[in-house]
Structure formats: structure tokens, C-alpha cells
Design an enzyme around this catalytic site. Sequence first.
Site, PDB file in Angstrom:
ATOM      1  CD  GLU A 156      -3.420   0.550  -5.789  1.00 15.98           C
ATOM      2  OE1 GLU A 156      -4.306   0.541  -6.665  1.00 15.98           O
ATOM      3  OE2 GLU A 156      -2.797  -0.472  -5.457  1.00 15.98           O
ATOM      4  NE  ARG A 163       3.333  -3.329  -5.332  1.00 21.32           N
ATOM      5  CZ  ARG A 163       2.866  -3.480  -6.556  1.00 21.32           C
ATOM      6  NH1 ARG A 163       3.688  -3.570  -7.568  1.00 21.32           N
ATOM      7  NH2 ARG A 163       1.570  -3.529  -6.781  1.00 21.32           N
ATOM      8  CB  THR A 189       1.099  -3.336  -2.285  1.00 15.13           C
ATOM      9  OG1 THR A 189       1.045  -2.933  -3.661  1.00 15.13           O
ATOM     10  CG2 THR A 189       1.814  -4.679  -2.240  1.00 15.13           C
ATOM     11  CE  LYS A 198      -4.878  -5.550  -7.168  1.00 18.87           C
ATOM     12  NZ  LYS A 198      -3.769  -4.665  -6.866  1.00 18.87           N
TER      13      LYS A 198
END
Length: 215
Positions: free
Chosen positions: A42, A46, A70, A130
Site C-alpha cells: 500500500e 502522504r 490514505t 479497514k
Amino acid sequence: MATNITKTLGSAPVVPLVQADDPAIAVKTSRALAAGGLTVVEVVFRSDRALECLKAVADEVPEMIAGAGTVLSASQAEAAFDAGAHFIVSPGLDDGVVAIAKERGAPVYPGIVTPGELQHAYNLGLDVVKFFPASIAGGIPAIKALSSVFRTMRFMPTGGISPGNLADYLGVPAVLACGGSWLTPAEAIAANNYDKITTLAEEALQIAAQAKGDK
Ligand code: 3PG
């Protein structure tokens, strides 16, 4: 692809986070994880160059199924798929992000904590979410309580997962896989110590194999 990723996570149930602001570093990190036997990565949004990092991993590390993490908005989800993402992970549940993933026919794993969020995810047709931030949102007892009601839902806990608690999380039948940043420590990357990342990946897989045997 949805089925393939779920199946892949069944045998290597660990999703490492790759956070980089240099595509070459994202590629080296992903290769180190692949060398340790992991198959899904993943790349988190960010950093300013996260999209380039994702594209580089998707293009240059074909042995890994690369996804974007994210992801906060539908436009980011679009950009991630255009860059080669095979799946999307979000810290929270956003209808727009889920809709883009559905349009693209790709899995999306939005973060949930509460029964209300989980029920919303269920009614959007999702069967894997998640659970974030796992360690401060109730950990294993919370997952067990949620899964006793949402019996078909599978969980991907992230946030506070480490080699010390990985087996406990993976031992819960409703847990499909665990995600986290412990496999890609910034100090190891800064020191160009990619062997450390390979070792951490191998260790995680050993723990996972043991936990699976105990399930
Ligand atoms: C995530 O994005 O899933 C979390 O930030 C991971 O949390 P961790 O750094 O505790 O693994």
C-alpha cells in the site's frame, strides 16, 4: 482483481505501508518487501510525490499488487487508479471514494470504527473494511464484537500492529489481513538498510503462518 487480492491476502495476510517522497525509494522498499515474500503493498498518499511513487511501484515491481493508501477523496482515488493502483485504502468511509472504486471494478478498503460506519459500508456492498486505528479503537475485542453482528464482514486492522500482536489479530477468524508501517521503518530506509525490511517481511510471514495454523 477483487477476488485475487482477497485470495492473495489469505496466504500472505500482511499489507505493508510504503511512504516515500522519492519513487526510487518506493521501488527499492517494495522490492525488499517482495524479497521477503510479501505480495501486496500500500503506497500511502502522504507526500507530495506519492502518486509518482505509486506509479513507479506499479510499473517497476510487477511481482507486487500495488494499491493506494490514505486516499481521502474521489479525485485522489481516480488519480490512484490512473497511476496503476489495484486497490484503494482510506482512513475513513467516503461514498465518493467507494463509488470510484466500484466504477473501476477494484477493491476498496475504507476505514471504519463504529457499528454505524460498518453498517453503512455493508449497505454500500462492501465485504472487507479497514479497522482503523485498531489499537486505540478497541483492538481485538472490538473486532470480535463487530463481527458477531456483521457475520460476513472481514476486517483489515491497522494502526498499532506490530510483530508482538500480529498473531493475536490474525488469529481472529474475521481478520483477513493486518496492515501497518512497522515493516518499513524510516530509519532502515534512511540507512539504506533494505535487508532489514526483507527480514521484517519474512518475520511477519512466519508469524502469519503460525497464526493461520492456530486458527
Ligand atoms: C495507516 O495508515 O493504516 C496507519 O497509519 C498505520 O498505522 P501504524 O503506523 O501504527 O502501522
